[in-house]
Scaffold this motif. Structure first.
Motif, PDB file in Angstrom:
ATOM      1  N   GLU A  20       0.814  -1.220   0.000  1.00  0.00           N
ATOM      2  CA  GLU A  20       0.000   0.000   0.000  1.00  0.00           C
ATOM      3  C   GLU A  20       0.852   1.277   0.000  1.00  0.00           C
ATOM      4  N   SER A  21       2.161   1.152   0.290  1.00  0.00           N
ATOM      5  CA  SER A  21       3.073   2.313   0.288  1.00  0.00           C
ATOM      6  C   SER A  21       3.914   2.385  -0.974  1.00  0.00           C
ATOM      7  N   LEU A  22       3.656   1.514  -1.926  1.00  0.00           N
ATOM      8  CA  LEU A  22       4.485   1.439  -3.131  1.00  0.00           C
ATOM      9  C   LEU A  22       4.469   2.738  -3.937  1.00  0.00           C
ATOM     10  N   ALA A  23       3.343   3.441  -3.975  1.00  0.00           N
ATOM     11  CA  ALA A  23       3.249   4.681  -4.756  1.00  0.00           C
ATOM     12  C   ALA A  23       4.142   5.782  -4.174  1.00  0.00           C
ATOM     13  N   VAL A  80       9.965   8.769  -0.781  1.00  0.00           N
ATOM     14  CA  VAL A  80      10.529   8.592   0.564  1.00  0.00           C
ATOM     15  C   VAL A  80      11.976   8.128   0.473  1.00  0.00           C
ATOM     16  N   ILE A  81      12.259   7.178  -0.411  1.00  0.00           N
ATOM     17  CA  ILE A  81      13.628   6.685  -0.585  1.00  0.00           C
ATOM     18  C   ILE A  81      14.523   7.805  -1.101  1.00  0.00           C
ATOM     19  N   HIS A  82      14.028   8.572  -2.062  1.00  0.00           N
ATOM     20  CA  HIS A  82      14.808   9.690  -2.615  1.00  0.00           C
ATOM     21  C   HIS A  82      15.149  10.706  -1.527  1.00  0.00           C
ATOM     22  N   ASP A  83      14.166  11.100  -0.726  1.00  0.00           N
ATOM     23  CA  ASP A  83      14.394  12.072   0.346  1.00  0.00           C
ATOM     24  C   ASP A  83      15.395  11.546   1.372  1.00  0.00           C
ATOM     25  N   SER A 120      12.270   8.817   7.599  1.00  0.00           N
ATOM     26  CA  SER A 120      10.899   8.303   7.526  1.00  0.00           C
ATOM     27  C   SER A 120      10.819   7.003   6.717  1.00  0.00           C
ATOM     28  N   LEU A 121      11.964   6.439   6.369  1.00  0.00           N
ATOM     29  CA  LEU A 121      11.990   5.202   5.580  1.00  0.00           C
ATOM     30  C   LEU A 121      11.279   4.058   6.291  1.00  0.00           C
ATOM     31  N   GLY A 122      11.387   3.998   7.604  1.00  0.00           N
ATOM     32  CA  GLY A 122      10.766   2.915   8.378  1.00  0.00           C
ATOM     33  C   GLY A 122       9.255   2.880   8.285  1.00  0.00           C
ATOM     34  N   THR A 123       8.624   4.000   7.952  1.00  0.00           N
ATOM     35  CA  THR A 123       7.158   4.054   7.879  1.00  0.00           C
ATOM     36  C   THR A 123       6.594   3.306   6.680  1.00  0.00           C
ATOM     37  N   ILE A 124       7.412   3.086   5.648  1.00  0.00           N
ATOM     38  CA  ILE A 124       6.906   2.410   4.448  1.00  0.00           C
ATOM     39  C   ILE A 124       7.371   0.961   4.341  1.00  0.00           C
ATOM     40  N   LEU A 125       8.207   0.508   5.273  1.00  0.00           N
ATOM     41  CA  LEU A 125       8.765  -0.847   5.197  1.00  0.00           C
ATOM     42  C   LEU A 125       7.804  -1.880   5.762  1.00  0.00           C
ATOM     43  N   SER A 126       7.808  -3.065   5.140  1.00  0.00           N
ATOM     44  CA  SER A 126       6.938  -4.150   5.603  1.00  0.00           C
ATOM     45  C   SER A 126       7.645  -5.064   6.604  1.00  0.00           C
ATOM     46  N   GLY A 127       8.933  -4.905   6.755  1.00  0.00           N
ATOM     47  CA  GLY A 127       9.688  -5.747   7.686  1.00  0.00           C
ATOM     48  C   GLY A 127      10.994  -5.073   8.057  1.00  0.00           C
ATOM     49  N   THR A 128      11.830  -5.812   8.739  1.00  0.00           N
ATOM     50  CA  THR A 128      13.131  -5.284   9.154  1.00  0.00           C
ATOM     51  C   THR A 128      14.106  -5.337   7.978  1.00  0.00           C
ATOM     52  N   PRO A 129      14.793  -4.223   7.687  1.00  0.00           N
ATOM     53  CA  PRO A 129      15.780  -4.247   6.602  1.00  0.00           C
ATOM     54  C   PRO A 129      16.988  -5.105   6.976  1.00  0.00           C
ATOM     55  N   VAL A 130      17.639  -5.658   5.976  1.00  0.00           N
ATOM     56  CA  VAL A 130      18.830  -6.478   6.191  1.00  0.00           C
ATOM     57  C   VAL A 130      20.027  -5.721   5.633  1.00  0.00           C
ATOM     58  N   LEU A 131      21.010  -5.455   6.503  1.00  0.00           N
ATOM     59  CA  LEU A 131      22.217  -4.733   6.113  1.00  0.00           C
ATOM     60  C   LEU A 131      23.388  -5.704   6.065  1.00  0.00           C
TER      61      LEU A 131
END
Length: 162
Positions: free
Chosen positions: A79-82, A87-90, A142-153
């Motif tokens: 639902e945050s794909l649009a 958000v990623i750019h900012d 604000s990247l965490g608001t659009i993520l569906s899970g925990t990022p992997v670094l």
């Protein structure tokens, strides 16, 4: 006639490619200055290495900083794909401007449009660590608001001995 002068490739050639035959013996980001010995017909660049100093984990044998490549694997909520590209750019505006960042590329999965991989290149592990500390504290995005899970670094360095 032999002259000795400190050389800064970026000051000498700017952002342009260096002329053929005038390559540096070590990468641009170094802890030690490069010297140029000039005679009438030719010029040779040599590296100045201080063997009395301990070599940091961030420096290779020649005193050049070892770049780090970090892969940040993220999945965005459908639902945050649009809004995801904005958000990623900012978020990446601050990342690319951070001290030590050599660049960031964004990869999108061809099969799953909600799957992104951010490829970050850093001058050294210390610069990457300083950035992660900044993002965990005052630079939280604000990247965490659009993520569906925990990022992997995952962090990688260049294997120079292979």
């Amino acid at each position: 006639m032999l002259s000795l002068s400190a050389v800064s490739p970026s000051r000498r050639y700017g952002d342009q490619a260096q002329p053929r035959g005038r390559r540096n013996c070590i990468p641009r980001h170094t802890a030690f200055p490069m010297l140029e010995y000039t005679t009438f017909f030719w010029s040779v660049k040599v590296c100045q290495i201080d063997y009395a100093q301990p070599i940091s984990r961030d420096l290779n044998l020649f005193g050049a900083l070892v770049p780090i490549t970090a892969f940040l694997d993220i999945h965005v909520k459908p639902e945050s794909l649009a809004e995801a590209p904005d958000v990623i750019h900012d978020t990446l505006l601050a990342t690319r401007a951070f001290d030590g960042c050599l660049g960031v590329d964004v990869l999108v999965d061809t099969e799953d449009p909600t799957h992104f991989v951010l490829v970050e290149k850093w001058i050294s592990l210390d610069h990457d660590t300083a950035y992660r500390t900044y993002r965990a504290g005052p630079g939280k995005s604000s990247l965490g608001t659009i993520l569906s899970g925990t990022p992997v670094l995952t962090k990688f360095e260049i294997a120079t001995d292979i």
